[in-house]
Design a protein around this motif. Structure first.
Motif, PDB file in Angstrom:
ATOM      1  N   ALA A   1      -3.522  17.164  20.944  1.00 18.17           N
ATOM      2  CA  ALA A   1      -3.460  15.856  20.284  1.00 18.17           C
ATOM      3  C   ALA A   1      -3.891  15.974  18.821  1.00 18.17           C
ATOM      4  O   ALA A   1      -3.314  15.348  17.934  1.00 18.17           O
ATOM      5  CB  ALA A   1      -4.348  14.867  21.032  1.00 18.17           C
ATOM      6  N   ASP A   2      -4.900  16.793  18.567  1.00 24.34           N
ATOM      7  CA  ASP A   2      -5.357  16.974  17.189  1.00 24.34           C
ATOM      8  C   ASP A   2      -4.282  17.658  16.339  1.00 24.34           C
ATOM      9  O   ASP A   2      -4.091  17.317  15.168  1.00 24.34           O
ATOM     10  CB  ASP A   2      -6.659  17.784  17.155  1.00 24.34           C
TER      11      ASP A   2
ATOM     12  N   THR B   1      -0.337  13.991   9.269  1.00 17.85           N
ATOM     13  CA  THR B   1      -0.778  14.035   7.862  1.00 17.85           C
ATOM     14  C   THR B   1       0.287  14.696   6.983  1.00 17.85           C
ATOM     15  O   THR B   1       0.401  14.393   5.809  1.00 17.85           O
ATOM     16  CB  THR B   1      -2.127  14.783   7.676  1.00 17.85           C
TER      17      THR B   1
ATOM     18  N   PRO C   1      -8.470  21.949  15.173  1.00 17.24           N
ATOM     19  CA  PRO C   1      -8.731  20.699  15.883  1.00 17.24           C
ATOM     20  C   PRO C   1     -10.211  20.355  15.988  1.00 17.24           C
ATOM     21  O   PRO C   1     -11.059  21.114  15.532  1.00 17.24           O
ATOM     22  CB  PRO C   1      -8.120  20.967  17.267  1.00 17.24           C
TER      23      PRO C   1
ATOM     24  N   THR D   1      -9.690  14.509   8.963  1.00 17.75           N
ATOM     25  CA  THR D   1      -9.390  14.818   7.558  1.00 17.75           C
ATOM     26  C   THR D   1     -10.603  14.564   6.651  1.00 17.75           C
ATOM     27  O   THR D   1     -10.625  15.048   5.528  1.00 17.75           O
ATOM     28  CB  THR D   1      -8.181  14.009   7.057  1.00 17.75           C
ATOM     29  N   ASP D   2     -11.600  13.822   7.140  1.00 15.50           N
ATOM     30  CA  ASP D   2     -12.831  13.671   6.336  1.00 15.50           C
ATOM     31  C   ASP D   2     -13.501  15.031   6.160  1.00 15.50           C
ATOM     32  O   ASP D   2     -13.995  15.367   5.072  1.00 15.50           O
ATOM     33  CB  ASP D   2     -13.815  12.726   7.026  1.00 15.50           C
TER      34      ASP D   2
HETATM   35  N1  UDP Z   1      -6.997  16.427  12.495  1.00 15.53           N
HETATM   36  C1  UDP Z   1      -7.532  17.612  13.003  1.00 15.53           C
HETATM   37  N2  UDP Z   1      -8.104  18.504  12.145  1.00 15.53           N
HETATM   38  C2  UDP Z   1      -8.196  18.252  10.796  1.00 15.53           C
HETATM   39  C3  UDP Z   1      -7.682  17.043  10.297  1.00 15.53           C
HETATM   40  C4  UDP Z   1      -7.086  16.154  11.160  1.00 15.53           C
HETATM   41  O1  UDP Z   1      -7.493  17.853  14.202  1.00 15.53           O
HETATM   42  O2  UDP Z   1      -8.736  19.087  10.070  1.00 15.53           O
HETATM   43  C5  UDP Z   1      -6.293  15.486  13.396  1.00 15.53           C
HETATM   44  C6  UDP Z   1      -7.219  14.572  14.180  1.00 15.53           C
HETATM   45  O3  UDP Z   1      -6.670  14.363  15.451  1.00 15.53           O
HETATM   46  C7  UDP Z   1      -7.158  13.283  13.367  1.00 15.53           C
HETATM   47  C8  UDP Z   1      -5.716  13.260  12.935  1.00 15.53           C
HETATM   48  O4  UDP Z   1      -5.432  14.643  12.646  1.00 15.53           O
HETATM   49  O5  UDP Z   1      -7.475  12.146  14.139  1.00 15.53           O
HETATM   50  C9  UDP Z   1      -5.398  12.391  11.738  1.00 15.53           C
HETATM   51  O6  UDP Z   1      -6.378  12.511  10.752  1.00 15.53           O
HETATM   52  P1  UDP Z   1      -7.490  11.364  10.479  1.00 15.53           P
HETATM   53  O7  UDP Z   1      -7.849  10.693  11.755  1.00 15.53           O
HETATM   54  O8  UDP Z   1      -8.578  12.004   9.717  1.00 15.53           O
HETATM   55  O9  UDP Z   1      -6.672  10.350   9.555  1.00 15.53           O
HETATM   56  P2  UDP Z   1      -7.197   9.082   8.722  1.00 15.53           P
HETATM   57  O10 UDP Z   1      -8.193   8.352   9.589  1.00 15.53           O
HETATM   58  O11 UDP Z   1      -7.834   9.574   7.489  1.00 15.53           O
HETATM   59  O12 UDP Z   1      -5.959   8.306   8.443  1.00 15.53           O
END
Ligand code: UDP
Length: 251
Positions: A77-78, A85, A142, A146-147
């Motif tokens: 899922a990750d 992204t 995973p 993205t933070d």
């Molecule tokens: N994700 C991950 N590793 C990373 C960055 C993102 O697994 O280094 C996955 C994770 O499942 C995350 C999704 O990509 O929920 C989308 O990124 P995020 O939730 O950070 O997006 P935002 O909330 O900033 O829109």
């Protein structure tokens, strides 16, 4: 051509743009009009000669945690979230180039047909040459978001600050959507940000990394007026987090 040195407090920034900024009026996915709006804000600071790297989120399309709740293996899922992204990155790249901002996209997951692979020194060189670098796929691994990617990239690209542009105009002592008396912090010491359970800013891992390596974080509303311009000038907007500030509420 090398970019001019800007007359701003921050010369090189890491801008974290959440996937929600790309939704516009829709409930899900990418609205190209919203992408253009984000791009215009970025152009405003690009023309001030600030060096810009952008970490783009994917929450408007897919989040790993939500996928896991629906029965998908968490790691899979990750990876799906990371692919989301990349889609946002392409949309933002398209919008930026349409308004004359040169870009390069680099991905932490190998995807040579659509993006360069993330190479730290190359990303720095792109910024020095005046290109906005879009960083997709977060960290490439995973169990993080993205933070964490934003915090990591801010450090390795030697940015002056990590700017987290959100839908809320800073960090509040409690959820401002639920509590009418919630108050915004003007400054927030990292230690307090990590210890206070009510404060939701970004992943604890991302905050801890910023704290340990002295990378200040600014949190503010992207779409409000010229907030991004004010942020790079170092004006007092949103919430500024660092190790060398006292925690103070805005008056
Ligand atoms: N994700 C991950 N590793 C990373 C960055 C993102 O697994 O280094 C996955 C994770 O499942 C995350 C999704 O990509 O929920 C989308 O990124 P995020 O939730 O950070 O997006 P935002 O909330 O900033 O829109």
């Amino acid at each position: 051509m090398t970019k001019k040195t800007p007359n701003t407090r921050f010369k090189r920034i890491l801008l974290k743009v959440g996937g929600e900024s790309m939704i516009g009026d829709r409930e899900y996915g990418i609205d190209p009009k919203a992408a253009l709006k984000v791009a215009k804000h970025i152009k405003d600071i690009y023309t001030m000669h600030v060096q810009i790297a952008i970490v783009i989120g994917g929450g408007n399309i897919f989040r790993g945690i939500a996928g896991e709740k629906n029965g998908v293996d968490r790691a899979t899922a990750d990876y799906m979230g990371m692919l989301a992204t990349v889609m946002n990155g392409l949309a933002l790249q398209d919008a930026l180039e349409k308004i004359g901002v040169p870009t390069r996209m680099q991905s932490a997951l190998l995807m040579p047909a659509v993006a360069e692979s993330f190479i730290r020194r190359k990303a720095i060189r792109h910024m020095e040459k005046g290109r906005v670098v879009i960083l997709a796929a977060g960290t490439g691994v995973p169990y993080v978001t993205t933070d964490t990617g934003a915090s990591l990239h801010a450090l390795e690209l030697k940015c002056d600050v990590l700017m987290k542009a959100t839908k809320v105009d800073g960090v509040y002592d409690k959820d401002p959507l639920k509590h009418a008396d919630a108050k915004r912090y003007r400054t927030l010491n990292f230690k307090d940000a990590i210890e206070k359970a009510d404060i939701q800013i970004m992943d604890t891992a991302a905050l801890a990394m910023s704290q340990e390596n002295n990378m200040p974080v600014m949190v503010f509303e992207l779409f409000k007026n010229d907030n991004l311009v004010k942020a790079v000038r170092g004006e007092d907007i949103g919430t500024y987090l660092a190790n060398d500030v006292k925690t103070e509420l805005a008056v």
